[in-house]
Write an enzyme that holds these catalytic residues in place. Structure first.
Site, PDB file in Angstrom:
ATOM      1  N   SER A 115      68.759  74.714 -75.086  1.00  0.00           N
ATOM      2  CA  SER A 115      67.501  73.936 -74.535  1.00  0.00           C
ATOM      3  C   SER A 115      66.575  73.489 -75.764  1.00  0.00           C
ATOM      4  O   SER A 115      66.977  73.101 -76.716  1.00  0.00           O
ATOM      5  CB  SER A 115      66.900  74.963 -73.369  1.00  0.00           C
ATOM      6  OG  SER A 115      65.560  74.461 -73.173  1.00  0.00           O
ATOM      7  N   GLY A 156      71.786  76.337 -67.661  1.00  0.00           N
ATOM      8  CA  GLY A 156      71.682  77.718 -67.663  1.00  0.00           C
ATOM      9  C   GLY A 156      73.153  78.470 -67.756  1.00  0.00           C
ATOM     10  O   GLY A 156      73.234  79.863 -67.087  1.00  0.00           O
ATOM     11  N   TYR A 158      68.419  86.421 -73.197  1.00  0.00           N
ATOM     12  CA  TYR A 158      68.859  86.138 -74.337  1.00  0.00           C
ATOM     13  C   TYR A 158      69.514  87.092 -75.417  1.00  0.00           C
ATOM     14  O   TYR A 158      70.319  87.034 -76.422  1.00  0.00           O
ATOM     15  CB  TYR A 158      67.883  85.564 -75.352  1.00  0.00           C
ATOM     16  CG  TYR A 158      67.412  84.126 -74.761  1.00  0.00           C
ATOM     17  CD1 TYR A 158      66.278  83.835 -73.908  1.00  0.00           C
ATOM     18  CD2 TYR A 158      68.530  83.128 -74.613  1.00  0.00           C
ATOM     19  CE1 TYR A 158      66.155  82.619 -73.122  1.00  0.00           C
ATOM     20  CE2 TYR A 158      68.147  81.872 -74.083  1.00  0.00           C
ATOM     21  CZ  TYR A 158      67.126  81.656 -73.541  1.00  0.00           C
ATOM     22  OH  TYR A 158      67.061  80.259 -72.846  1.00  0.00           O
ATOM     23  N   GLY A 167      63.679  78.010 -73.461  1.00  0.00           N
ATOM     24  CA  GLY A 167      62.606  78.143 -72.752  1.00  0.00           C
ATOM     25  C   GLY A 167      61.626  76.739 -72.724  1.00  0.00           C
ATOM     26  O   GLY A 167      60.420  77.147 -72.480  1.00  0.00           O
ATOM     27  N   SER A 168      62.106  75.795 -73.210  1.00  0.00           N
ATOM     28  CA  SER A 168      61.410  74.426 -73.155  1.00  0.00           C
ATOM     29  C   SER A 168      60.163  74.665 -74.007  1.00  0.00           C
ATOM     30  O   SER A 168      58.938  74.013 -73.826  1.00  0.00           O
ATOM     31  CB  SER A 168      60.947  74.174 -71.600  1.00  0.00           C
ATOM     32  OG  SER A 168      62.054  73.920 -71.022  1.00  0.00           O
ATOM     33  N   ASP A 202      72.833  68.091 -65.728  1.00  0.00           N
ATOM     34  CA  ASP A 202      71.598  68.300 -66.424  1.00  0.00           C
ATOM     35  C   ASP A 202      70.948  66.897 -66.326  1.00  0.00           C
ATOM     36  O   ASP A 202      71.436  65.980 -66.865  1.00  0.00           O
ATOM     37  CB  ASP A 202      71.839  69.005 -67.695  1.00  0.00           C
ATOM     38  CG  ASP A 202      70.612  69.418 -68.492  1.00  0.00           C
ATOM     39  OD1 ASP A 202      69.320  68.703 -68.151  1.00  0.00           O
ATOM     40  OD2 ASP A 202      70.527  69.970 -69.586  1.00  0.00           O
ATOM     41  N   PHE A 236      67.708  72.403 -60.061  1.00  0.00           N
ATOM     42  CA  PHE A 236      66.579  73.279 -60.669  1.00  0.00           C
ATOM     43  C   PHE A 236      65.596  72.919 -61.615  1.00  0.00           C
ATOM     44  O   PHE A 236      64.334  73.369 -62.094  1.00  0.00           O
ATOM     45  CB  PHE A 236      67.257  74.537 -61.645  1.00  0.00           C
ATOM     46  CG  PHE A 236      68.412  75.234 -60.961  1.00  0.00           C
ATOM     47  CD1 PHE A 236      69.596  75.062 -61.361  1.00  0.00           C
ATOM     48  CD2 PHE A 236      68.037  75.936 -59.669  1.00  0.00           C
ATOM     49  CE1 PHE A 236      70.874  75.550 -60.826  1.00  0.00           C
ATOM     50  CE2 PHE A 236      69.104  76.433 -59.011  1.00  0.00           C
ATOM     51  CZ  PHE A 236      70.519  76.540 -59.620  1.00  0.00           C
TER      52      PHE A 236
END
Lengths: 579, 355
Positions: B201, B330, B137, B125-126, B299, B248
């Protein structure tokens, strides 16, 4: 303290989250459902296209420079994000007024929600206390004792209770498991040793005091009032004459905020009627009226035309719709905070329960909105051990949150409020543990069951949106104790502590209600029976009602100001007018 | 810009299944609404939109979950996932019936007499989005339990911008220490905690930093599993420029998240984002755990992820790289591609051979 799982291991829902296929309605994409989104497989393509369009629209609206989606985030109200197609469409319509139309999607079939999000046995957040072993032992003993009671082994249960009392002297009963265990040991003792059926003690006046302290000491009731008021306010939009029916007036704590919000409504306030239902005052005081007077004064001060009527009834199912005197053309809101569960019966007992007839007449009022707030727990299980376990974990979470509030509150008043709030909860615990059959009033059921029941009674959900969510979240920041959490679940909002929802708020409307206000159908004009209403013969009243319901719709209507009183258990009170 | 968006949509649609595309695009657009240009975050709307699930102490497909508060001062919750417990029939006199014992005492019972892995998981989720109870999750953690016969501890760490570096790392380390103190998580004849740190991530980034912190504490970690770990740096790399906005993710949003997480005034060469950069630490000779690093070929931050792998190798650390050429971010969220299934196999092998 060890972990606090929820409920018994019975009644699991195996296989719902299997990777390949949900036990959802057919055609719903099973993998997206697992991620929390309901999209029909046949709609996937269209939803994808709409998402692309939404992105283009967002980029376009950013003015080509730094992307600024503030409009969508701060002004738009979001509803039910699980219904992805609708969400995308609503975002699109915010950005692009001219729109070719939403994704074709039929409403999900009845009961679908139950299949994807049935109420699982939830785990309660645990507490790591120093007396971990004693705490675990206490819980173990509580469950064993409850199980012994269920088996009818009073001797074993009694000796376990003695052991627990001993243990409680060694455990810190000021907080955590020691505190809540103490209340449950007390309740078990009462169940075991009370000769007569331990009915809820104390008078309505005492109960109101407890309620008030619970209101002060925690955000649960404030959340209930707040969320319900938001939904009512939105439902009253565009209506000039509005009527709120409150199923439990108490001190009328919910209504000043609504009155003030209505006063500030763009375009001016409507004229507001409030009908407050509450128990009759034993000492001849008219407490309902007193509250009505106070609210009328407030309404006058903010220039809202206001009328109040009190309806005294010991039980909600003693109330008849004609007592509420719903007038044609007014927008009706029915508000029930922690009341409907009292109308339930044992799930195993045959025949209709009072809830069915009450929901039926509520529906008959054609309300614009019905706000329902209930405890988010299953305390209506027939099996004693199951019920006991569920309650143990529910109230330990509830007490934990109160504790955090007390620890953070500095004022003596706050401390006192918390202490008395615990007594408020103790009454619920005693009711759930000690009472059986018609004596038990605290028959809490979880949101998923209320959804089904409201659906069966002919109500459609009115989704609570992101504005209500946001304001509820902000309300919580006023309470120190960061453990509170607001969550959105299928258009309803829950408030919980440490990831365990404790209170659920939902809103409904009658499913055949059209958007344009309809006059109340003739079969609910009851003024013609008002002259016979003041007898003790409630059967007579029922018959009269039935006659009207079944009769010709072209009865004459007479507006009546009924100022009479009667001495039976349900009576009407004088109207009180503000302004 | 609108024109290139159409092209982008077509490109990304060609490499992922339609439902994956819908899922990730939905996240992308929703997240766009939550980030404000001034660096603040619309937390209320984020929590409203986030799809969460309750823990469930009743086993579903052999896995049950429950939440536990492990640090009151920071309200740090973890969600624990485990296989169905074996019933405790030790004391027939006072022990409750199977119904009650399965509720409670067996929740924190040892899942097996044989050694089993404990996977501490940090969701992605950065650093700003999602929670331990977010539906995607929850699914992933349940899968790890079944895949590896593991107990999974998903950490609900504090997120930015409200809580910047090093809060998430502190919470991760708190969870690690907590796991070390749980007797029921220790297994085998030598009663050891066989712990793996993992995350996707930002969670992958956290896993690395917690592992690095664990070195000085003498805690032994059996392995790190990093899925598309989030790293970055001040420079613009070739992959960032080539893939910006195509699958994305945009460089702009990456910059925003770093700015929200890193200390005020820091740049992206801060060791948190760039552990082997100009401000990085030297791991040579230190007992850093074995690593499995999975990188998606589409990515845009892959150059930084590859640099991380290089950094581990240069420090003589044991690292296995799994590079999935046509995978996007993802890919591990939905079990509908070869990427998903083959990477899950890699994880299974890694865990079982290092447990």
């Amino acid at each position: 303290m060890g972990p606090y799982p929820c409920g018994s291991a019975a009644g699991g829902w195996e296989g719902v989250r299997s990777e390949a296929q949900c036990t959802a309605a057919p055609d719903i994409d099973g993998l997206l459902a697992g991620a929390g989104y309901r999209v029909r497989s046949s709609d996937l393509c269209q939803v994808a296209q709409r998402l692309e369009r939404l992105e283009s629209a967002m980029v376009y609206n950013s003015g080509g420079g730094h992307a600024d989606y503030d409009h969508l985030a701060s002004d738009a109200v979001h509803y039910n994000p699980s219904d992805l197609a609708s969400w995308v469409d609503s975002m699109l319509s915010e950005l692009t007024p001219a729109d070719p139309g939403p994704v074709r999607h039929a409403p999900a079939p009845d009961g679908w929600v139950d299949q994807i999000y049935p109420q699982p046995q939830r785990a309660v957040a645990a507490r790591m206390e120093e007396e971990e072993d004693s705490g675990i032992r206490l819980v173990h003993l509580l469950m064993s004792s409850a199980e012994a009671i269920q088996r009818g082994d009073a001797a074993l249960s009694g000796s376990l209770i003695d052991e627990m009392r001993l243990l409680l002297t060694r455990v810190n009963t000021g907080f955590g498991i020691g505190k809540v265990a103490g209340y449950f040991v007390d309740a078990l003792t009462r169940r075991l040793y009370s000769v007569s059926s331990p009915a809820a003690s104390g008078s309505p006046a005492e109960y109101e005091i407890l309620y008030h302290h619970f209101y002060e000491a925690s955000p649960y009731l404030k959340f209930a009032h707040f969320t319900a008021n938001q939904a009512i306010l939105e439902a009253f939009d565009g209506h000039d004459r509005v009527h709120v029916i409150d199923f439990s007036l108490m001190h009328g704590l919910q209504w000043p905020a609504l009155i003030q919000a209505l006063a500030l409504r763009p375009g001016g306030p409507p004229s507001l009627r409030l009908t407050g239902i509450g128990p009759p005052s034993p000492d001849g005081r008219d407490s309902l009226r007193e509250i009505g007077v106070r609210l009328a004064e407030l309404a006058r001060s903010v220039r809202v035309q206001f009328a109040f009527r009190g309806v005294a009834a010991n039980r909600l199912d003693d109330v008849r719709p004609w007592m509420l005197q719903v007038a044609p053309g007014e927008a009706v809101a029915v508000n029930s905070v922690m009341q409907l569960h009292r109308l339930l019966t044992d799930p195993d007992s045959p025949g209709p329960a009072p809830i069915d007839s009450v929901l039926s007449w509520i529906h008959g009022l054609r309300p614009k909105i019905v706000t329902v707030v209930e405890q988010e727990a299953d305390h209506n299980k027939t099996g004693f051990l199951d019920r006991f376990t569920e309650a143990l974990f529910y109230y330990s979470t509830m007490f934990d949150s109160l504790e955090a509030g007390r620890a953070n509150g500095s004022a003596v008043q706050q401390q006192q409020a918390t202490a008395v709030a615990e007594v408020y909860l103790q009454r619920e615990i005693r009711d759930i543990v000690c009472c059986e059959g018609p004596d038990r009033a605290e028959r809490h059921e979880p949101l998923v069951r209320w959804r089904a029941r409201m659906g069966q009674a002919g109500f459609k959900p009115v989704h609570l949106g992101s504005n209500a969510f946001k304001q509820a979240s902000m309300l919580l920041t006023l309470f120190s104790g960061e453990g509170y959490c607001v969550e959105e679940v299928d258009g309803c909002l829950t408030l919980g502590w440490h990831s365990r929802p404790l209170i659920a708020a939902s809103a409904w409307r009658a499913d055949d209600l059209e958007d344009n206000a309809r006059p109340v159908p003739d079969n609910f004009i009851f003024s013609s029976i008002s002259s016979t209403s003041n007898t003790n013969d409630s059967n007579n009243n029922n018959n009269n009602n039935n006659n009207i319901i079944n009769g010709n719709g072209s009865m004459l209507r007479r507006n009546s100001n009924n100022n009479s009183r009667s001495s039976d258990s349900s009576s009407q009170q004088e109207s009180i007018h503000g302004m | 810009m609108a024109g290139s968006n159409e092209v982008n949509a077509n490109e990304s649609k060609m490499v992922v299944p339609l439902n994956t595309w819908v899922l990730i695009s939905n996240f992308k657009l929703a997240y766009n609404m939550l980030r404000r240009p001034d660096g603040t975050f619309n937390r209320h709307l984020a929590e409203f939109l986030d799809r969460k699930v309750q823990a469930n102490a009743t086993p579903v497909n052999g896995v049950l979950s429950f939440d536990q508060l492990i640090d009151r001062s920071t309200n740090l919750l973890v969600r624990i996932y485990r296989p169905t417990p074996i019933l405790d029939t030790e004391d027939p006199q006072t022990s409750p019936s199977p119904a009650t014992s399965s509720i409670f005492s067996s929740l924190i019972s040892c899942p097996s007499p044989d050694p089993f892995p404990v996977i501490i998981f940090f969701h992605g989720g950065s650093f700003a989005h999602s929670s331990a109870n977010t539906a995607i999750y929850d699914s992933l953690c349940r899968r790890f339990v079944s895949l590896c016969n593991a107990v999974v501890v998903s950490v609900n760490y504090r997120r930015s911008p409200e809580y910047r570096y090093p809060c998430a790392y502190d919470d991760g380390f708190t969870a690690l220490k907590w796991a070390c103190a749980q007797p029921w998580l220790h297994s085998g004849k030598d009663s050891k905690l066989r712990v793996f740190l993992s995350g996707d991530s930002s969670g992958g980034n956290i896993a690395h930093h917690v592992a690095a912190q664990a070195i000085e504490s003498g805690i032994t970690i059996s392995g790190n599993i990093l899925l598309n770990p989030m790293f970055g740096g001040q420079a613009r790399t070739e992959s960032e420029e080539r893939l910006d906005g195509k699958y994305f993710v945009t460089l702009q949003d990456r910059d925003w998240y770093w700015k929200a997480f890193l200390p005020e005034g820091a740049d992206r060469d801060h060791p948190a984002s760039n552990p082997f950069g100009p401000n990085g630490i030297d791991l040579r000779g230190l007992p850093y755990p074995k690593s499995l690093v999975v990188i998606a070929g589409l990515d845009l931050i892959q150059d930084w992820q590859l640099a991380f792998v290089e950094g581990l190798k240069k420090a003589d650390q044991d690292v296995k790289l799994v590079y999935r050429e046509q995978a996007t971010i993802g890919f591990y969220l939905l079990p509908n591609t070869d990427h998903f299934h083959e990477v899950m196999e890699e994880i299974k092998c890694f865990v079982s051979s290092n447990c």
